[in-house]
Design a protein around this motif. Structure first.
Motif, PDB file in Angstrom:
ATOM      1  N   ARG A  39       1.238  -1.137  -0.145  1.00 18.57           N
ATOM      2  CA  ARG A  39      -0.100   0.099   0.106  1.00 18.57           C
ATOM      3  C   ARG A  39       0.916   1.016  -0.246  1.00 18.57           C
ATOM      4  O   ARG A  39       2.083   1.793  -0.007  1.00 18.57           O
ATOM      5  N   LEU A  57      -7.082  -3.237  -1.230  1.00 23.48           N
ATOM      6  CA  LEU A  57      -6.558  -2.806  -0.268  1.00 23.48           C
ATOM      7  C   LEU A  57      -8.329  -1.804   0.649  1.00 23.48           C
ATOM      8  O   LEU A  57      -8.453  -2.262   2.011  1.00 23.48           O
ATOM      9  N   TYR A 102      -3.035  -6.570   2.486  1.00 21.98           N
ATOM     10  CA  TYR A 102      -2.744  -6.288   1.757  1.00 21.98           C
ATOM     11  C   TYR A 102      -2.044  -8.286   0.849  1.00 21.98           C
ATOM     12  O   TYR A 102      -2.135  -8.963  -0.109  1.00 21.98           O
TER      13      TYR A 102
END
Length: 104
Positions: A39, A57, A102
């Motif tokens: 991310r 996400l 993630y």
């Protein structure tokens, strides 16, 4: 030697900077490296790839916070990571900070 790095972020915070600097040191010594992160929207480095689509996400973060389903809903990222690890065929894998919505 081929070295793979996996961390939640790249060039952000303590673990992101430590892992990125470690990767740079390996590259200076002539090793082939690749960095996967989950991310934050930094411009991608030549040897770094983001593996998580933003929609996955944020969906995963929402499901985790509402229902406690931590990383159960990250199929795209997990499949991408597995496939890219097989393609890269690393000799060593360095895992950093792995939480962060993630991967499974």
């Amino acid at each position: 030697m081929r070295v793979l790095f996996v961390n939640t972020v790249i060039k952000d915070g303590s673990t992101g900077n430590i892992m990125f600097n470690l990767q740079e040191k390996f590259r200076q010594y002539g090793h082939d490296t690749l960095f996967f992160y989950g991310r934050n929207s930094h411009p991608e480095e030549q040897y770094a790839k983001r593996i998580t689509p933003a929609i996955e996400l944020y969906t995963n973060a929402l499901l985790t916070r509402l229902f406690g389903l931590n990383t159960v809903k990250s199929p795209i990222s997990s499949i991408r990571l597995k496939r890219r690890i097989k393609q890269f065929k690393p000799d060593a894998v360095i895992l950093g900070n792995l939480h962060g919505y993630y991967i499974n």
